[in-house]
Design a protein around this motif. Sequence first.
Motif, PDB file in Angstrom:
ATOM      1  N   GLN A 278      -3.636 127.258 -54.150  1.00  0.00           N
ATOM      2  CA  GLN A 278      -3.065 127.580 -55.456  1.00  0.00           C
ATOM      3  C   GLN A 278      -1.544 127.569 -55.378  1.00  0.00           C
ATOM      4  O   GLN A 278      -0.942 128.317 -54.605  1.00  0.00           O
ATOM      5  N   VAL A 279      -0.921 126.723 -56.181  1.00  0.00           N
ATOM      6  CA  VAL A 279       0.531 126.705 -56.280  1.00  0.00           C
ATOM      7  C   VAL A 279       0.980 127.917 -57.096  1.00  0.00           C
ATOM      8  O   VAL A 279       0.523 128.116 -58.225  1.00  0.00           O
ATOM      9  N   ILE A 280       1.871 128.714 -56.518  1.00  0.00           N
ATOM     10  CA  ILE A 280       2.395 129.895 -57.203  1.00  0.00           C
ATOM     11  C   ILE A 280       3.727 129.567 -57.877  1.00  0.00           C
ATOM     12  O   ILE A 280       3.949 129.895 -59.051  1.00  0.00           O
ATOM     13  N   THR A 281       4.615 128.935 -57.127  1.00  0.00           N
ATOM     14  CA  THR A 281       5.890 128.442 -57.637  1.00  0.00           C
ATOM     15  C   THR A 281       6.094 127.058 -57.029  1.00  0.00           C
ATOM     16  O   THR A 281       5.330 126.664 -56.132  1.00  0.00           O
ATOM     17  N   PRO A 282       7.087 126.296 -57.457  1.00  0.00           N
ATOM     18  CA  PRO A 282       7.332 124.992 -56.818  1.00  0.00           C
ATOM     19  C   PRO A 282       7.551 125.092 -55.310  1.00  0.00           C
ATOM     20  O   PRO A 282       7.358 124.103 -54.595  1.00  0.00           O
ATOM     21  N   ALA A 283       7.911 126.275 -54.801  1.00  0.00           N
ATOM     22  CA  ALA A 283       8.178 126.428 -53.369  1.00  0.00           C
ATOM     23  C   ALA A 283       7.053 127.119 -52.615  1.00  0.00           C
ATOM     24  O   ALA A 283       6.979 127.019 -51.383  1.00  0.00           O
ATOM     25  N   VAL A 284       6.154 127.818 -53.302  1.00  0.00           N
ATOM     26  CA  VAL A 284       5.159 128.659 -52.631  1.00  0.00           C
ATOM     27  C   VAL A 284       3.746 128.256 -53.042  1.00  0.00           C
ATOM     28  O   VAL A 284       3.437 128.137 -54.231  1.00  0.00           O
ATOM     29  N   THR A 285       2.890 128.062 -52.041  1.00  0.00           N
ATOM     30  CA  THR A 285       1.466 127.808 -52.265  1.00  0.00           C
ATOM     31  C   THR A 285       0.661 128.734 -51.372  1.00  0.00           C
ATOM     32  O   THR A 285       0.986 128.914 -50.195  1.00  0.00           O
ATOM     33  N   VAL A 286      -0.378 129.346 -51.925  1.00  0.00           N
ATOM     34  CA  VAL A 286      -1.264 130.196 -51.139  1.00  0.00           C
ATOM     35  C   VAL A 286      -2.585 129.470 -50.918  1.00  0.00           C
ATOM     36  O   VAL A 286      -3.010 128.645 -51.738  1.00  0.00           O
ATOM     37  N   HIS A 287      -3.229 129.798 -49.790  1.00  0.00           N
ATOM     38  CA  HIS A 287      -4.479 129.141 -49.406  1.00  0.00           C
ATOM     39  C   HIS A 287      -5.481 130.196 -48.941  1.00  0.00           C
ATOM     40  O   HIS A 287      -5.103 131.198 -48.328  1.00  0.00           O
ATOM     41  N   ALA A 288      -6.747 129.945 -49.208  1.00  0.00           N
ATOM     42  CA  ALA A 288      -7.819 130.824 -48.740  1.00  0.00           C
ATOM     43  C   ALA A 288      -8.972 129.962 -48.248  1.00  0.00           C
ATOM     44  O   ALA A 288      -9.161 128.830 -48.711  1.00  0.00           O
ATOM     45  N   GLY A 289      -9.730 130.512 -47.312  1.00  0.00           N
ATOM     46  CA  GLY A 289     -10.845 129.729 -46.770  1.00  0.00           C
ATOM     47  C   GLY A 289     -12.020 130.599 -46.370  1.00  0.00           C
ATOM     48  O   GLY A 289     -11.868 131.781 -46.036  1.00  0.00           O
ATOM     49  N   PHE A 290     -13.191 129.987 -46.415  1.00  0.00           N
ATOM     50  CA  PHE A 290     -14.426 130.613 -45.944  1.00  0.00           C
ATOM     51  C   PHE A 290     -15.259 129.545 -45.243  1.00  0.00           C
ATOM     52  O   PHE A 290     -15.332 128.402 -45.711  1.00  0.00           O
ATOM     53  N   GLU A 291     -15.871 129.935 -44.126  1.00  0.00           N
ATOM     54  CA  GLU A 291     -16.683 128.967 -43.384  1.00  0.00           C
ATOM     55  C   GLU A 291     -17.951 129.650 -42.875  1.00  0.00           C
ATOM     56  O   GLU A 291     -17.907 130.779 -42.376  1.00  0.00           O
ATOM     57  N   TRP A 292     -19.063 128.953 -43.030  1.00  0.00           N
ATOM     58  CA  TRP A 292     -20.351 129.395 -42.497  1.00  0.00           C
ATOM     59  C   TRP A 292     -20.852 128.358 -41.518  1.00  0.00           C
ATOM     60  O   TRP A 292     -20.871 127.165 -41.818  1.00  0.00           O
ATOM     61  N   THR A 293     -21.239 128.814 -40.325  1.00  0.00           N
ATOM     62  CA  THR A 293     -21.770 127.906 -39.309  1.00  0.00           C
ATOM     63  C   THR A 293     -23.169 128.360 -38.922  1.00  0.00           C
ATOM     64  O   THR A 293     -23.374 129.523 -38.534  1.00  0.00           O
ATOM     65  N   ASP A 313     -35.292 127.223 -19.203  1.00  0.00           N
ATOM     66  CA  ASP A 313     -34.831 127.159 -20.585  1.00  0.00           C
ATOM     67  C   ASP A 313     -33.353 127.543 -20.635  1.00  0.00           C
ATOM     68  O   ASP A 313     -32.761 127.946 -19.629  1.00  0.00           O
ATOM     69  N   ILE A 314     -32.762 127.375 -21.817  1.00  0.00           N
ATOM     70  CA  ILE A 314     -31.367 127.742 -22.040  1.00  0.00           C
ATOM     71  C   ILE A 314     -31.368 128.748 -23.180  1.00  0.00           C
ATOM     72  O   ILE A 314     -31.294 128.382 -24.358  1.00  0.00           O
ATOM     73  N   PRO A 315     -31.459 130.045 -22.873  1.00  0.00           N
ATOM     74  CA  PRO A 315     -31.556 131.055 -23.947  1.00  0.00           C
ATOM     75  C   PRO A 315     -30.227 131.220 -24.674  1.00  0.00           C
ATOM     76  O   PRO A 315     -29.231 131.634 -24.096  1.00  0.00           O
ATOM     77  N   LEU A 316     -30.218 130.869 -25.946  1.00  0.00           N
ATOM     78  CA  LEU A 316     -29.021 131.001 -26.788  1.00  0.00           C
ATOM     79  C   LEU A 316     -29.271 132.025 -27.884  1.00  0.00           C
ATOM     80  O   LEU A 316     -28.706 133.092 -27.881  1.00  0.00           O
ATOM     81  N   ASN A 317     -30.111 131.675 -28.868  1.00  0.00           N
ATOM     82  CA  ASN A 317     -30.530 132.619 -29.908  1.00  0.00           C
ATOM     83  C   ASN A 317     -29.348 133.275 -30.624  1.00  0.00           C
ATOM     84  O   ASN A 317     -29.343 134.481 -30.898  1.00  0.00           O
ATOM     85  N   TYR A 318     -28.355 132.468 -30.952  1.00  0.00           N
ATOM     86  CA  TYR A 318     -27.180 132.970 -31.655  1.00  0.00           C
ATOM     87  C   TYR A 318     -27.524 133.339 -33.098  1.00  0.00           C
ATOM     88  O   TYR A 318     -28.473 132.816 -33.692  1.00  0.00           O
ATOM     89  N   GLU A 319     -26.711 134.222 -33.672  1.00  0.00           N
ATOM     90  CA  GLU A 319     -26.741 134.463 -35.112  1.00  0.00           C
ATOM     91  C   GLU A 319     -25.799 133.458 -35.777  1.00  0.00           C
ATOM     92  O   GLU A 319     -25.102 132.700 -35.102  1.00  0.00           O
ATOM     93  N   ASP A 320     -25.755 133.448 -37.100  1.00  0.00           N
ATOM     94  CA  ASP A 320     -24.806 132.575 -37.799  1.00  0.00           C
ATOM     95  C   ASP A 320     -23.388 133.119 -37.643  1.00  0.00           C
ATOM     96  O   ASP A 320     -23.177 134.320 -37.452  1.00  0.00           O
ATOM     97  N   GLY A 321     -22.408 132.211 -37.729  1.00  0.00           N
ATOM     98  CA  GLY A 321     -21.012 132.598 -37.614  1.00  0.00           C
ATOM     99  C   GLY A 321     -20.295 132.481 -38.953  1.00  0.00           C
ATOM    100  O   GLY A 321     -20.636 131.622 -39.785  1.00  0.00           O
ATOM    101  N   TYR A 322     -19.272 133.330 -39.170  1.00  0.00           N
ATOM    102  CA  TYR A 322     -18.508 133.337 -40.422  1.00  0.00           C
ATOM    103  C   TYR A 322     -17.017 133.428 -40.101  1.00  0.00           C
ATOM    104  O   TYR A 322     -16.609 134.074 -39.135  1.00  0.00           O
ATOM    105  N   PHE A 323     -16.206 132.793 -40.967  1.00  0.00           N
ATOM    106  CA  PHE A 323     -14.761 132.744 -40.760  1.00  0.00           C
ATOM    107  C   PHE A 323     -14.075 132.912 -42.107  1.00  0.00           C
ATOM    108  O   PHE A 323     -14.380 132.191 -43.065  1.00  0.00           O
TER     109      PHE A 323
END
Length: 443
Positions: A278-293, A313-323
């Motif tokens: 989102q452009v706030i002024t001609p000089a400033v822009t803000v950014h936001a992000g979300f990620e699901w893996t 076997d290779i035991p992993l059994n991870y949960e989902d990741g978020y950013f």
Amino acid sequence: MGLLSRSLSLAAVSLAALIAAQGGAQAGAFALREQSATAQGYSFAGAASGSGYLSSMFWNPAVITMMPGWWSEGHASLIIPRVDINPLPSVPTFALGGSGDIGQDAFLAAGYSSYQINDMFWVGLSTTSPYGLVTDPRQNWSGQLYSRSSRIFSVNVNPVVGVKVNDWFSFAVGPSLQYFDITLKRAVPFPGAPAASATLPGAPSAILDGDDIGFGFTAGVTITPFAGTTIGIGYRSQVEHELEGNLEAPLGSIGPFSRLPITAKLKTPDQVTIGLSQVITPAVTVHAGFEWTNWSVLKTPLVIGPGGAAVTDIPLNYEDGYFYSLGLDYKVNDQWIVRAGVAYEQSPIDTQIRSTRLPDNDRIWASIGATYQWNDKLSFDVAYTHIFTRETDIRILPGHQDFEGLPFVADVDSDTDIISAAVRYRWDDPKVAIPAVPLVRKN
């Protein structure tokens, strides 16, 4: 130099750099987030909405429609992790000592290129390493029964086609080809000796290795509902690998064979990234992000030997990741842009499954960066990130998926520094108009 030869040259250089790289996982589990020096300066806030310029195509290929003309970018990151596993005095093998610093400094490269055919169609190509891991404790240490060195390496090549439907909506899609390689080592008993001998100094190692080429795809959209507002949504698909390789150990230490051909099916996770700029002024822009893996797709891959029997076997059994990330940039003048960002990463690994191979935990990212515009064709980016990792412990006790009859309890001390740089170049003349879509006329 023609379009094809330039694009192939860039891909060859990027591929050579990737093959030379040793990846240090810095995106939850064994993923690598350091695909863009530009987006890193924001802690990857707005990566899917174009904050990383052309390199944002790693998260959302539709951003190529935001880059008029013919562009190439090269990105490189130096990852400097520090990870020490310190066993508690109650551990039976405490006398063997801690792991030492298992983190290995890593160099990671990525390359991107895009070409605007006309005012509606773009083509692009990325060469990246989305997964990687190198941890290497001392050969003789308290947790050697559970791990010695671990290595994961990948290369992904992703051509895409982008379409700008109108002034507010674009989309892109493309296939990806991914090479994946894994090597895992751990201590095993001396041949003919009791199982407990695997905990003694000088115990031999079992080595599991395998590799494969798999296929997937990327897709994404960009939406500009209002002037100065950009929303991006990107998707990277799962890639299923059927790893082929070998399990090696001294004869008699794990069975009647010293070398077995093996296969193992492993899926790398799909990923959804959402960005807002989102452009706030001609000089400033803000950014936001979300990620699901979608790390939960990994489960526990079985290692299959001759005759179709599972040998381990290779035991992993991870949960989902978020950013979650938030950043901003400030245009100082026509040559300089400075940026900063913070992020919180929710790891897919917790104490219930945390291993000595990958003692991952939730992290906070803090980043700064800058762009210098040399002229209307050439610019440079730099970024620095420090990652603060939550206090972490390892509790391999009865009921833990890795438990092999020997309790192992330890505290982990870790943090990471990342230094990145990039160069961006426009091959065509910015003053020359892009061709319009040809009109079909009746005679």
